[in-house]
Scaffold this active site. Structure first.
Site, PDB file in Angstrom:
ATOM      1  N   GLU A 165       0.808  -1.236   0.000  1.00 26.69           N
ATOM      2  CA  GLU A 165       0.000   0.000   0.000  1.00 26.69           C
ATOM      3  C   GLU A 165       0.836   1.278   0.000  1.00 26.69           C
ATOM      4  O   GLU A 165       0.635   2.170   0.832  1.00 26.69           O
ATOM      5  CB  GLU A 165      -0.986  -0.004   1.176  1.00 26.69           C
ATOM      6  CG  GLU A 165      -2.054  -1.060   1.022  1.00 26.69           C
ATOM      7  CD  GLU A 165      -3.251  -0.880   1.954  1.00 26.69           C
ATOM      8  OE1 GLU A 165      -3.232   0.031   2.795  1.00 26.69           O
ATOM      9  OE2 GLU A 165      -4.222  -1.651   1.812  1.00 26.69           O
ATOM     10  N   GLU A 369      -5.264  -8.565   0.329  1.00 28.54           N
ATOM     11  CA  GLU A 369      -6.043  -8.206   1.526  1.00 28.54           C
ATOM     12  C   GLU A 369      -7.482  -7.915   1.117  1.00 28.54           C
ATOM     13  O   GLU A 369      -7.728  -7.306   0.075  1.00 28.54           O
ATOM     14  CB  GLU A 369      -5.494  -6.950   2.229  1.00 28.54           C
ATOM     15  CG  GLU A 369      -4.240  -7.161   3.019  1.00 28.54           C
ATOM     16  CD  GLU A 369      -3.784  -5.914   3.766  1.00 28.54           C
ATOM     17  OE1 GLU A 369      -4.650  -5.119   4.201  1.00 28.54           O
ATOM     18  OE2 GLU A 369      -2.568  -5.738   3.896  1.00 28.54           O
TER      19      GLU A 369
HETATM   20  C1  BGP Z   1      -4.623  -2.027   5.124  1.00 31.32           C
HETATM   21  C2  BGP Z   1      -3.272  -2.454   5.658  1.00 31.32           C
HETATM   22  C3  BGP Z   1      -3.299  -3.537   6.675  1.00 31.32           C
HETATM   23  C4  BGP Z   1      -4.541  -3.602   7.521  1.00 31.32           C
HETATM   24  C5  BGP Z   1      -5.812  -3.245   6.803  1.00 31.32           C
HETATM   25  C6  BGP Z   1      -7.020  -3.044   7.692  1.00 31.32           C
HETATM   26  O1  BGP Z   1      -4.570  -0.686   4.773  1.00 31.32           O
HETATM   27  O2  BGP Z   1      -2.431  -2.889   4.621  1.00 31.32           O
HETATM   28  O3  BGP Z   1      -2.092  -3.462   7.382  1.00 31.32           O
HETATM   29  O4  BGP Z   1      -4.378  -3.049   8.761  1.00 31.32           O
HETATM   30  O5  BGP Z   1      -5.676  -2.099   6.004  1.00 31.32           O
HETATM   31  O6  BGP Z   1      -7.009  -1.753   8.208  1.00 31.32           O
HETATM   32  P1  BGP Z   1      -7.221  -1.419   9.730  1.00 31.32           P
HETATM   33  O7  BGP Z   1      -6.197  -2.193  10.464  1.00 31.32           O
HETATM   34  O8  BGP Z   1      -7.003   0.047   9.838  1.00 31.32           O
HETATM   35  O9  BGP Z   1      -8.603  -1.808  10.052  1.00 31.32           O
END
Ligand code: BGP
Length: 472
Positions: A165, A369
């Site tokens: 990201e 993801e």
């Molecule tokens: C993405 C990231 C992850 C993860 C996910 C969920 O942006 O790559 O690391 O954390 O989001 O987000 P959050 O943890 O803020 O709910």
């Protein structure tokens, strides 16, 4: 388009799941690990820090066994740069090398394919102190780090992801905890200079990977989502195009075509924020070719025409589109429901996103993801009935099959997350895993692992798609 019969998932499809080092490992200063920017960032009030997280560092054998039991064909995780190089560069920490040797061997011994992210938000703090990504030397440090990973793990790791990201670090660095202080005179230029250095580091690493490991595959891993215009008003359509250029295509056009996206470039030029490009940079960008595109998908964005007023990221959240003066303004989409954290849920948008990426780049795609953060409840008998997560995942998997039927080449799906871990800035009570870890924000308890209802559901789904009969 609807189909009488959908195409099947490929037999060798990577049914997987994801984590990242700093969110799952803990052991933040053990065995020679240096601090990362995440370790040094202020902790969001009311939430845990990243010192212990799910303590995967000490539980990795038990966890990998559970992943195998879940039926995972692939496991996407990240290596903490600061375990390998505590200061980002210089001396190698052999204890760190050893940990990932063991982890990778364990994963492979359980018949799971490792998919390794080299850098998931946790820049070594020592490099941040020297200017972080504003400093071109950080790009060199990254290339040296990736070379070290290829040397040590390249015999077993065949799938590499460069930077997780990057687009979210540039657009929402404050929320994630990765924002660098940078040049205050021209912060936008500094930000896109950082971006340029990351793109350069990625390009050099892709070239290196192909030279050192001819049978390995490597690709970028941005967060990509379709962007909808708020209405059919031509100005809104233009705003959606602006947003998509700044959010999506700037990153992938460079990774795949080795050139700056024209709309993003014009935006930077207009704001006196063009990055300095050194001689030879664009030749390297052009030479670098990813083998696939990995992307993270949580939701879509909907935008309207923007005026000349400024927008502030008032939600402090990386997945919510705010706006950019003169370019676009984030709006809510009345056709979508939101989760407990205000994130819109858009399974059909997933298919739209697959189509857009594939039509533009025609490279194999893997989702690294996708998932639902929620406050899970443990029942008196220990059960966790996360039907909401099952529904979310089932709806998104259905759309992958539709995308495959549309002719999109999709080779894997790694939902977030394999096991409960700490969210980027919303603590450990916001859970994503198939496996529950019994800790609270400020009470570590026993860190005991247990299987949620979604675990059994995903296990059955993987078995079914892999032709494995399930005992009833
Ligand atoms: C993405 C990231 C992850 C993860 C996910 C969920 O942006 O790559 O690391 O954390 O989001 O987000 P959050 O943890 O803020 O709910």
């Amino acid at each position: 388009m609807s189909y009488k019969k959908l195409d099947e998932f490929p037999k060798d499809f990577f049914w997987g799941a994801s984590t990242s080092a700093y969110q799952v490992e803990g052991a933040w200063n053990e065995d020679g690990k240096g601090p990362s920017v995440i370790d040094m960032a202020p902790v969001v009030e009311g939430t845990t820090d990243f010192k212990v997280t799910s303590d995967h560092y000490h539980h990795y054998k038990e966890d990998v066994k559970l992943f195998a039991d879940l039926g995972l064909k692939a496991y996407r995780f990240s290596i903490a740069w600061t375990r390998i190089f505590p200061k980002g560069n210089g001396e190698i920490n052999m204890k760190g090398i050893e940990f990932y040797h063991n982890l990778i061997n364990e994963i492979i011994a359980h018949g799971i394919v490792p998919i390794v992210t080299m850098y998931h938000f946790d820049l070594p703090y020592a490099l941040a102190e020297k200017g972080g990504w504003s400093n071109r030397a950080t790009a060199d440090a990254f290339v040296n780090y990736s070379k070290t990973l290829f040397e040590h793990y390249g015999d077993r790791v065949k799938y590499w992801l460069t930077i997780n990201e990057q687009n979210m670090m540039i657009l929402h660095g404050d929320a994630i905890g990765t924002a660098a202080s940078g040049d205050t005179e021209n912060p936008l230029q500094d930000l896109y200079q950082q971006n340029h250095h990351m793109l350069l580091a990625q390009a050099k690493t892709m070239v290196l990977c192909h030279e050192m490991l001819p049978t390995a595959k490597i690709g970028p891993a941005p967060n990509i989502s379709a962007v909808y215009p708020a209405s059919s008003k031509p100005e809104d359509v233009l705003a959606a195009s602006n947003c998509s250029a700044l959010r999506n295509w700037l990153y992938l056009d460079m990774a795949v075509y080795g050139r700056y996206n024209n709309i993003a470039w014009s935006y930077l030029k207009e704001r006196n924020a063009l990055p300095n490009i050194a001689e030879g940079d664009m030749a390297i960008m052009a030479k670098a070719n990813p083998d696939f595109i990995a992307f993270n998908y949580y939701n879509t964005a909907t935008v309207a025409e923007a005026g000349e007023s400024d927008f502030k990221n008032s939600t402090g959240d990386q997945q919510i589109t705010i706006g950019e003066k003169g370019m676009f303004k984030g709006t809510s989409n009345p056709n979508l429901v939101v989760n407990e954290f205000g994130w819109e849920i858009d399974p059909v948008g997933f298919r739209n996103t697959f189509r857009e990426i594939y039509q533009r780049y025609a490279l194999p795609l893997i989702v690294t993801e996708n998932g639902l953060g929620a406050f899970d409840k443990v029942e008196a008998d220990g059960a966790i009935n996360d039907d909401y997560r099952i529904n979310y995942l089932a709806q998104h998997i259905e759309q992958i099959q539709l995308a495959i039927s549309d002719g999109v080449d999709v080779f894997g799906y790694c939902p977030w997350s394999a096991i409960d871990l700490v969210s980027t800035h919303q603590g450990c009570s916001k859970r994503y895993g198939f496996i529950h870890v019994n800790r609270e924000e400020f009470d570590l308890k026993e860190l005991k692992r247990s299987k949620k209802k979604s675990f059994y559901w995903y296990q059955a789904l993987i078995n079914e798609h892999s032709g494995i009969a399930v005992a009833s």
